[in-house]
Design a protein around this motif. Structure first.
Motif, PDB file in Angstrom:
ATOM      1  N   MET A   1       1.019  -1.257  -0.094  1.00 18.68           N
ATOM      2  CA  MET A   1      -0.229  -0.143   0.234  1.00 18.68           C
ATOM      3  C   MET A   1       0.477   0.738  -0.008  1.00 18.68           C
ATOM      4  O   MET A   1       1.379   1.313   0.918  1.00 18.68           O
ATOM      5  N   SER A   2       0.743   2.207  -0.578  1.00 21.41           N
ATOM      6  CA  SER A   2       1.729   3.785  -1.278  1.00 21.41           C
ATOM      7  C   SER A   2       0.645   4.216   0.160  1.00 21.41           C
ATOM      8  O   SER A   2      -0.341   4.296   0.962  1.00 21.41           O
ATOM      9  N   ALA A   3       1.526   5.547   0.464  1.00 20.98           N
ATOM     10  CA  ALA A   3       1.450   6.232   1.557  1.00 20.98           C
ATOM     11  C   ALA A   3      -0.193   7.496   0.693  1.00 20.98           C
ATOM     12  O   ALA A   3      -0.329   7.998  -0.185  1.00 20.98           O
ATOM     13  N   PRO A   4      -0.600   7.360   1.875  1.00 22.00           N
ATOM     14  CA  PRO A   4      -2.265   7.964   1.521  1.00 22.00           C
ATOM     15  C   PRO A   4      -2.197   9.782   0.885  1.00 22.00           C
ATOM     16  O   PRO A   4      -2.665  10.046   0.277  1.00 22.00           O
ATOM     17  N   GLY A   5      -0.560   9.920   0.323  1.00 24.91           N
ATOM     18  CA  GLY A   5      -1.054  11.197  -0.235  1.00 24.91           C
ATOM     19  C   GLY A   5      -0.741  11.452  -1.077  1.00 24.91           C
ATOM     20  O   GLY A   5      -0.967  12.237  -2.212  1.00 24.91           O
ATOM     21  N   ALA A   6      -0.451   9.695  -1.939  1.00 21.77           N
ATOM     22  CA  ALA A   6      -0.909  10.309  -3.228  1.00 21.77           C
ATOM     23  C   ALA A   6      -0.185  10.969  -4.194  1.00 21.77           C
ATOM     24  O   ALA A   6       1.385  10.513  -3.400  1.00 21.77           O
ATOM     25  N   ALA A   7      -0.600  11.211  -5.198  1.00 20.55           N
ATOM     26  CA  ALA A   7       1.280  12.346  -6.553  1.00 20.55           C
ATOM     27  C   ALA A   7       1.538  13.532  -5.437  1.00 20.55           C
ATOM     28  O   ALA A   7       3.279  13.364  -5.781  1.00 20.55           O
ATOM     29  N   ALA A   8       1.249  13.838  -4.170  1.00 16.89           N
ATOM     30  CA  ALA A   8       1.900  14.863  -4.188  1.00 16.89           C
ATOM     31  C   ALA A   8       3.048  14.574  -2.949  1.00 16.89           C
ATOM     32  O   ALA A   8       4.239  15.033  -3.133  1.00 16.89           O
ATOM     33  N   GLU A   9       3.000  13.179  -1.766  1.00 21.74           N
ATOM     34  CA  GLU A   9       3.682  12.830  -1.340  1.00 21.74           C
ATOM     35  C   GLU A   9       4.896  12.379  -2.347  1.00 21.74           C
ATOM     36  O   GLU A   9       6.025  11.681  -1.518  1.00 21.74           O
ATOM     37  N   ALA A  10       5.022  11.312  -3.313  1.00 18.99           N
ATOM     38  CA  ALA A  10       5.435  11.094  -4.071  1.00 18.99           C
ATOM     39  C   ALA A  10       6.205  12.269  -5.014  1.00 18.99           C
ATOM     40  O   ALA A  10       7.867  12.196  -4.683  1.00 18.99           O
ATOM     41  N   ASN A  11       5.558  13.587  -4.711  1.00 21.88           N
ATOM     42  CA  ASN A  11       6.153  14.044  -5.350  1.00 21.88           C
ATOM     43  C   ASN A  11       7.284  15.090  -4.458  1.00 21.88           C
ATOM     44  O   ASN A  11       8.845  14.922  -4.569  1.00 21.88           O
ATOM     45  N   ALA A  12       7.398  14.884  -3.476  1.00 21.87           N
ATOM     46  CA  ALA A  12       8.565  15.603  -2.135  1.00 21.87           C
ATOM     47  C   ALA A  12       9.177  14.186  -1.907  1.00 21.87           C
ATOM     48  O   ALA A  12      10.611  14.710  -1.918  1.00 21.87           O
ATOM     49  N   ALA A  13       9.133  12.965  -2.029  1.00 20.04           N
ATOM     50  CA  ALA A  13      10.555  11.842  -1.821  1.00 20.04           C
ATOM     51  C   ALA A  13      10.745  11.743  -2.795  1.00 20.04           C
ATOM     52  O   ALA A  13      11.870  12.250  -3.080  1.00 20.04           O
ATOM     53  N   PHE A  14      10.464  12.580  -4.557  1.00 16.21           N
ATOM     54  CA  PHE A  14      11.510  12.538  -5.479  1.00 16.21           C
ATOM     55  C   PHE A  14      12.671  14.112  -5.555  1.00 16.21           C
ATOM     56  O   PHE A  14      13.333  13.521  -5.508  1.00 16.21           O
ATOM     57  N   ARG A  15      11.634  14.824  -5.063  1.00 12.72           N
ATOM     58  CA  ARG A  15      11.953  16.047  -4.457  1.00 12.72           C
ATOM     59  C   ARG A  15      14.300  15.663  -3.267  1.00 12.72           C
ATOM     60  O   ARG A  15      14.997  15.844  -3.968  1.00 12.72           O
ATOM     61  N   ARG A  16      12.606  15.174  -2.775  1.00 12.76           N
ATOM     62  CA  ARG A  16      13.905  14.670  -1.293  1.00 12.76           C
ATOM     63  C   ARG A  16      15.795  13.717  -2.523  1.00 12.76           C
ATOM     64  O   ARG A  16      16.315  13.749  -1.683  1.00 12.76           O
ATOM     65  N   ARG A  17      15.330  13.129  -2.987  1.00 12.69           N
ATOM     66  CA  ARG A  17      15.629  12.280  -3.766  1.00 12.69           C
ATOM     67  C   ARG A  17      16.906  12.426  -4.541  1.00 12.69           C
ATOM     68  O   ARG A  17      18.484  12.418  -4.718  1.00 12.69           O
ATOM     69  N   VAL A  18      16.254  13.614  -5.325  1.00 13.38           N
ATOM     70  CA  VAL A  18      17.050  13.824  -6.258  1.00 13.38           C
ATOM     71  C   VAL A  18      17.773  15.640  -5.499  1.00 13.38           C
ATOM     72  O   VAL A  18      19.290  15.742  -5.886  1.00 13.38           O
ATOM     73  N   GLY A  19      17.087  15.853  -4.392  1.00 16.84           N
ATOM     74  CA  GLY A  19      18.348  16.917  -3.767  1.00 16.84           C
ATOM     75  C   GLY A  19      19.169  16.387  -3.071  1.00 16.84           C
ATOM     76  O   GLY A  19      20.859  16.615  -2.869  1.00 16.84           O
ATOM     77  N   ALA A  20      19.166  14.751  -2.780  1.00 22.27           N
ATOM     78  CA  ALA A  20      20.866  14.322  -2.126  1.00 22.27           C
ATOM     79  C   ALA A  20      21.604  13.500  -2.585  1.00 22.27           C
ATOM     80  O   ALA A  20      22.337  13.398  -3.116  1.00 22.27           O
ATOM     81  N   GLY A  21      20.923  14.382  -4.889  1.00 18.35           N
ATOM     82  CA  GLY A  21      22.468  13.702  -5.881  1.00 18.35           C
ATOM     83  C   GLY A  21      21.798  12.989  -6.249  1.00 18.35           C
ATOM     84  O   GLY A  21      22.402  12.889  -7.327  1.00 18.35           O
ATOM     85  N   ALA A  22      20.790  11.705  -6.246  1.00 20.69           N
ATOM     86  CA  ALA A  22      20.285  10.745  -6.869  1.00 20.69           C
ATOM     87  C   ALA A  22      19.514  11.553  -8.373  1.00 20.69           C
ATOM     88  O   ALA A  22      19.255  12.559  -8.704  1.00 20.69           O
TER      89      ALA A  22
END
Length: 372
Positions: A1-22
């Protein structure tokens, strides 16, 4: 089950990942999206938010990739049956960001030999799935030169507990069928091979994994040389650990690469007979298919997320220009009934704010009206 925040929370996770250099951004869509169902469809009940993020339209894709420099990341889209519309939605959002298609790089999981998903409506027939996959490849060659658009998921195709030789034989058979379909569509096999990837089950050790990869390369080289054309390159091969085998499974034998290669070639020899490839791939209605997923347990967050997505869809349909959507879907249907590439009118329909479910339903109406 994904986190209930859907696209907005996934986007936040993507930003953290890219911000860390990925640079690589794995994107897993939920079961409803992967089956080509809108979140408010009756068949999507219980699937929305399961195993990924729901994306029903360009509005969701804008949220999912908002604020990211799409010309500098490499997304991998786990898209399944919805590979074509999800790839196009990503391109549309990138173009809105000012990033031209030629600068986009990424990969979409688009394995037609896995068949329809275990949940959702009936899938397209194999011939139609191959037609759509070749349209995706042809579109990529013309419009997205840095994109990988085909895959053979050997770790899923072989089924749980399959030995390495059977997995490699089925996987290479799938790759060969891709190239035969590409030739029938007038595409150059040398251009198509770099467009797809092969994933195999990892061995118990790194040494065993390397043996499987060596065997797969050998089987690929010999099979394509004998059945297609000499000098074809090998696709991208990699391994991943399977989640299908139970933790208590007994240790399996670890044959050397040469033994695996010989056994896989013996299995592939069966495909010289009529229908042999479909039998080996497990697509003849017989044994050899992956085990079905267990029944999903109810989850309150799935119902809440489905309600929110349904509200977004209601607003989208109320504000879009319905006549433009209808006309674009008619053009998509016409392309599906002809030999035209369906991705060009599909992109127009998605830009007009047609939904993923609507474009998938249009293809089903044209290619398999009795299955949906």
């Amino acid at each position: 089950m994904s986190a209930p925040g859907a696209a907005a929370e996934a986007n936040a996770a993507f930003r953290r990942r890219v911000g860390a250099g990925a640079r690589t951004v794995p994107v897993v869509f939920d079961l409803a999206t992967r089956a080509g169902l809108d979140s408010d469809a009756s068949g999507a009940r219980g699937l929305v938010g399961r195993c990924g993020v729901p994306v029903d339209s360009i509005d969701d894709m804008r949220v999912l990739f908002g604020g990211l420099r799409l010309g500098r990341i490499f997304p991998t889209l786990a898209a399944d049956a919805s590979a074509a519309p999800l790839l196009l939605l990503y391109q549309l959002v990138a173009e809105e960001h000012g990033t031209p298609a030629r600068r986009l790089a990424g990969a979409v999981r688009n394995d037609v030999f896995r068949g329809p998903l275990d949940h959702g409506p009936g899938g397209l027939p194999l011939r139609s799935r191959l037609r759509l996959a070749m349209d995706v490849v042809a579109y990529g060659l013309a419009e997205l030169p840095r994109w990988q658009s085909l895959s053979v998921c050997g770790h899923r195709l072989a089924g749980p507990g399959a030995d390495p030789a059977l997995e490699i034989a089925r996987t290479v058979a799938g790759g060969v069928e891709y190239l035969r379909a590409a030739a029938a569509a007038g595409l150059d096999a040398h251009a198509v091979v770099p467009r797809f990837s092969i994933c195999l089950t990892a061995g118990a050790t790194a040494r065993e994994s390397r043996a499987r990869l060596r065997a797969a390369r050998g089987v690929w080289a010999r099979t394509t040389r004998e059945r297609l054309a000499p000098g074809l390159p090998a696709p991208r091969l990699y391994v991943r650990h399977s989640r299908l085998d139970p933790p208590s499974a007994p240790p399996r034998p670890r044959p050397p690469a040469s033994a695996i290669e010989a056994a896989a070639l013996a299995l592939l020899a069966r495909t010289d007979r009529p229908g042999g490839a479909l039998t080996l791939l497990g697509l003849d209605g017989g044994a050899g298919r992956p085990a079905p997923r267990p029944a999903l347990r109810p989850h309150p967050a799935a119902d809440a997320l489905r309600a929110r997505q349904s509200e977004r869809l209601a607003k989208l349909r109320a504000w879009r220009i319905q006549s433009a959507v209808d006309e674009a879907l008619r053009r998509l249907h016409g392309a599906a009934e002809s030999d035209d590439n369906v991705l060009y009118p599909m992109k127009e329909a998605l830009a007009a704010r047609a939904t993923v479910g609507e474009v998938c339903a249009t293809l089903h109406t044209a290619w398999a009206p009795g299955l949906r």
